[in-house]
Design an enzyme around this catalytic site. Sequence first.
Site, PDB file in Angstrom:
ATOM      1  N   CYS A 122     121.361  51.690  73.356  1.00 19.51           N
ATOM      2  CA  CYS A 122     120.899  50.605  72.550  1.00 19.51           C
ATOM      3  C   CYS A 122     122.102  50.008  72.048  1.00 19.51           C
ATOM      4  O   CYS A 122     122.043  48.420  71.286  1.00 19.51           O
ATOM      5  CB  CYS A 122     119.890  50.348  71.798  1.00 19.51           C
ATOM      6  SG  CYS A 122     118.190  51.491  72.131  1.00 19.51           S
ATOM      7  N   HIS A 263     118.547  45.621  66.238  1.00 22.96           N
ATOM      8  CA  HIS A 263     118.032  46.187  67.077  1.00 22.96           C
ATOM      9  C   HIS A 263     116.562  46.238  67.230  1.00 22.96           C
ATOM     10  O   HIS A 263     115.939  46.700  66.320  1.00 22.96           O
ATOM     11  CB  HIS A 263     118.613  47.353  68.046  1.00 22.96           C
ATOM     12  CG  HIS A 263     118.057  47.827  68.940  1.00 22.96           C
ATOM     13  ND1 HIS A 263     117.679  47.360  70.059  1.00 22.96           N
ATOM     14  CD2 HIS A 263     117.439  49.559  69.141  1.00 22.96           C
ATOM     15  CE1 HIS A 263     117.062  48.055  70.979  1.00 22.96           C
ATOM     16  NE2 HIS A 263     116.611  49.371  70.091  1.00 22.96           N
ATOM     17  N   ASN A 293     111.432  46.565  73.509  1.00 22.69           N
ATOM     18  CA  ASN A 293     112.811  47.453  72.904  1.00 22.69           C
ATOM     19  C   ASN A 293     113.333  47.119  74.331  1.00 22.69           C
ATOM     20  O   ASN A 293     113.003  48.157  75.277  1.00 22.69           O
ATOM     21  CB  ASN A 293     112.972  48.700  73.473  1.00 22.69           C
ATOM     22  CG  ASN A 293     113.961  48.978  72.911  1.00 22.69           C
ATOM     23  OD1 ASN A 293     115.337  49.130  72.962  1.00 22.69           O
ATOM     24  ND2 ASN A 293     114.061  50.563  72.275  1.00 22.69           N
TER      25      ASN A 293
HETATM   26  N1  ACO Z   1      98.390  54.850  72.685  1.00 23.58           N
HETATM   27  C1  ACO Z   1      97.771  55.688  71.498  1.00 23.58           C
HETATM   28  N2  ACO Z   1      98.558  57.094  71.405  1.00 23.58           N
HETATM   29  C2  ACO Z   1      99.607  57.154  71.269  1.00 23.58           C
HETATM   30  C3  ACO Z   1      99.975  56.887  71.760  1.00 23.58           C
HETATM   31  C4  ACO Z   1      99.914  55.422  73.164  1.00 23.58           C
HETATM   32  N3  ACO Z   1     100.767  54.192  72.936  1.00 23.58           N
HETATM   33  N4  ACO Z   1     101.452  57.043  72.058  1.00 23.58           N
HETATM   34  C5  ACO Z   1     101.535  58.281  71.222  1.00 23.58           C
HETATM   35  N5  ACO Z   1     100.154  58.581  71.047  1.00 23.58           N
HETATM   36  C6  ACO Z   1      98.966  59.318  69.728  1.00 23.58           C
HETATM   37  C7  ACO Z   1     100.155  60.829  69.854  1.00 23.58           C
HETATM   38  O1  ACO Z   1      99.773  61.123  71.004  1.00 23.58           O
HETATM   39  C8  ACO Z   1      99.632  60.744  68.973  1.00 23.58           C
HETATM   40  O2  ACO Z   1      98.594  62.155  68.240  1.00 23.58           O
HETATM   41  P1  ACO Z   1      97.994  63.185  68.227  1.00 23.58           P
HETATM   42  O3  ACO Z   1      98.430  62.904  66.673  1.00 23.58           O
HETATM   43  O4  ACO Z   1      96.629  63.424  68.507  1.00 23.58           O
HETATM   44  O5  ACO Z   1      99.128  63.982  68.584  1.00 23.58           O
HETATM   45  C9  ACO Z   1      99.719  59.724  67.875  1.00 23.58           C
HETATM   46  O6  ACO Z   1      99.750  59.247  68.620  1.00 23.58           O
HETATM   47  C10 ACO Z   1     101.044  59.917  66.965  1.00 23.58           C
HETATM   48  O7  ACO Z   1     102.397  60.338  68.075  1.00 23.58           O
HETATM   49  P2  ACO Z   1     103.419  59.605  67.040  1.00 23.58           P
HETATM   50  O8  ACO Z   1     104.487  60.424  67.788  1.00 23.58           O
HETATM   51  O9  ACO Z   1     103.700  60.492  65.852  1.00 23.58           O
HETATM   52  O10 ACO Z   1     103.492  58.253  67.321  1.00 23.58           O
HETATM   53  P3  ACO Z   1     104.673  57.659  65.764  1.00 23.58           P
HETATM   54  O11 ACO Z   1     103.691  56.246  65.422  1.00 23.58           O
HETATM   55  O12 ACO Z   1     106.135  57.888  66.067  1.00 23.58           O
HETATM   56  O13 ACO Z   1     104.750  56.405  67.073  1.00 23.58           O
HETATM   57  C11 ACO Z   1     107.121  55.942  68.400  1.00 23.58           C
HETATM   58  C12 ACO Z   1     105.469  56.794  68.564  1.00 23.58           C
HETATM   59  C13 ACO Z   1     106.463  54.186  68.630  1.00 23.58           C
HETATM   60  C14 ACO Z   1     107.726  56.366  69.538  1.00 23.58           C
HETATM   61  C15 ACO Z   1     107.690  55.946  67.058  1.00 23.58           C
HETATM   62  O14 ACO Z   1     108.241  57.454  67.344  1.00 23.58           O
HETATM   63  C16 ACO Z   1     108.996  55.627  67.674  1.00 23.58           C
HETATM   64  O15 ACO Z   1     109.700  54.355  67.951  1.00 23.58           O
HETATM   65  N6  ACO Z   1     110.063  56.331  67.515  1.00 23.58           N
HETATM   66  C17 ACO Z   1     111.560  55.601  67.678  1.00 23.58           C
HETATM   67  C18 ACO Z   1     111.533  55.227  68.854  1.00 23.58           C
HETATM   68  C19 ACO Z   1     112.846  54.945  69.853  1.00 23.58           C
HETATM   69  O16 ACO Z   1     113.675  55.961  69.616  1.00 23.58           O
HETATM   70  N7  ACO Z   1     113.555  54.054  70.189  1.00 23.58           N
HETATM   71  C20 ACO Z   1     115.087  53.575  70.471  1.00 23.58           C
HETATM   72  C21 ACO Z   1     115.690  54.479  71.162  1.00 23.58           C
HETATM   73  S1  ACO Z   1     115.461  53.566  72.995  1.00 23.58           S
HETATM   74  C22 ACO Z   1     116.773  54.130  73.698  1.00 23.58           C
HETATM   75  O17 ACO Z   1     118.141  53.881  72.915  1.00 23.58           O
HETATM   76  C23 ACO Z   1     116.821  53.493  75.383  1.00 23.58           C
END
Ligand code: ACO
Length: 336
Positions: A122, A263, A293
């Site tokens: 990114c 980004h 993204n």
């Molecule tokens: N729909 C519904 N529920 C979901 C989904 C979904 N699509 N995805 C995850 N959940 C659930 C999980 O299973 C979890 O359930 P649980 O509590 O029963 O275990 C709950 O939602 C919370 O999960 P988290 O992983 O804590 O969710 P979070 O709020 O952190 O969001 C996300 C996840 C969107 C991936 C976030 O952490 C994020 O954006 N992180 C950064 C992403 C990133 O690194 N992007 C750039 C890198 S990409 C690159 O370099 C090419």
Amino acid sequence: MNKSIGNNGPYNPVITGTGSAVPVKTLTNADFTKIVDTSDKWITTRTGIKVRHVAGEGETTATLSAEAARKALADADLDADDVELIIVATITPEMVFPSTACFVQDMIGAKNAWAFDLAAACSGFVYGLSIVQQFISTGRYRNALVIGAETLTRITDYDDRASCVLFGDGAGAVIVEASQKGPPGIIYSTSASDGSAWASLKCEAYGSRYPVSKPLDDPKKALMYINGREVYQLAIRRIVEIVNDCLEHCGLKAEDVKMYIPHQMNARIIESAAKRLNLSSDKVFLNIEKYGNTSAASIPIALDECCRQGKIDAGDIVLLVAFGGGLTWGANVIQF
Ligand code: ACO
């Protein structure tokens, strides 16, 4: 505002043209409810994403790059023949080799350029501008075409609901030209990496560690993996640090910057970082809702939109900031 900020060579590296391209086909949050157990509400509140564009048949990283490049060339009123350097920032290249940049050179007819790819996930586009800033400000080259382009949906794991909803395809391009009379252009760039945290964002195959000649113990190694939770807090911390570094180095106050273009990784990450930096929301450009993204493509697509929407006037200062796989992070301060 401190007007003495300037460049480190006899020439100003000025962005004279921008362009972008995205595939026609889209995947909405409603579409994802048929692929994985998710909802529009979860995706919207956790990421800010509504739609992403998905490359169709015949659309590749090079074709999207070439389309964005042609638009940037037209915007800069520059002939492809006159382009001296092409950098394509991508982690989803056309092939293992030749580089995507060589394909773009051929597609747009930039036969006098030299061309190479840059893999910094990114952060690829901001790394690219940082390289070009040196080449142009010293007078080594008169111009460069810098592209950020991805077809991430080709390495997305559509079984993993936490990551598959995030990614989209697209390309953005800029022309940077040497100027002695124009605006300051790219006035500051800063880049950083931390290879020790490589495993939190990765696509392990196919490379020399996992060559295509040997069957994978886990076929998922050929797909993108992200440890979202791990990266989330780190991304906010690094973005805040690097924006503060830019402001301090350039002698700017946060309000001197007309537009912050981060980004587009997750709207919540961007909003949290903006809050810690005390930035008003109208200064932080967000278009993740429409594209998801797109890794290296996200900043140049956003910059192109900003320019076309008339959000950037002559004299305005814009700050680009990225964080991603590697881990890598970086920023550019540009005065238009
Ligand atoms: N729909 C519904 N529920 C979901 C989904 C979904 N699509 N995805 C995850 N959940 C659930 C999980 O299973 C979890 O359930 P649980 O509590 O029963 O275990 C709950 O939602 C919370 O999960 P988290 O992983 O804590 O969710 P979070 O709020 O952190 O969001 C996300 C996840 C969107 C991936 C976030 O952490 C994020 O954006 N992180 C950064 C992403 C990133 O690194 N992007 C750039 C890198 S990409 C690159 O370099 C090419």
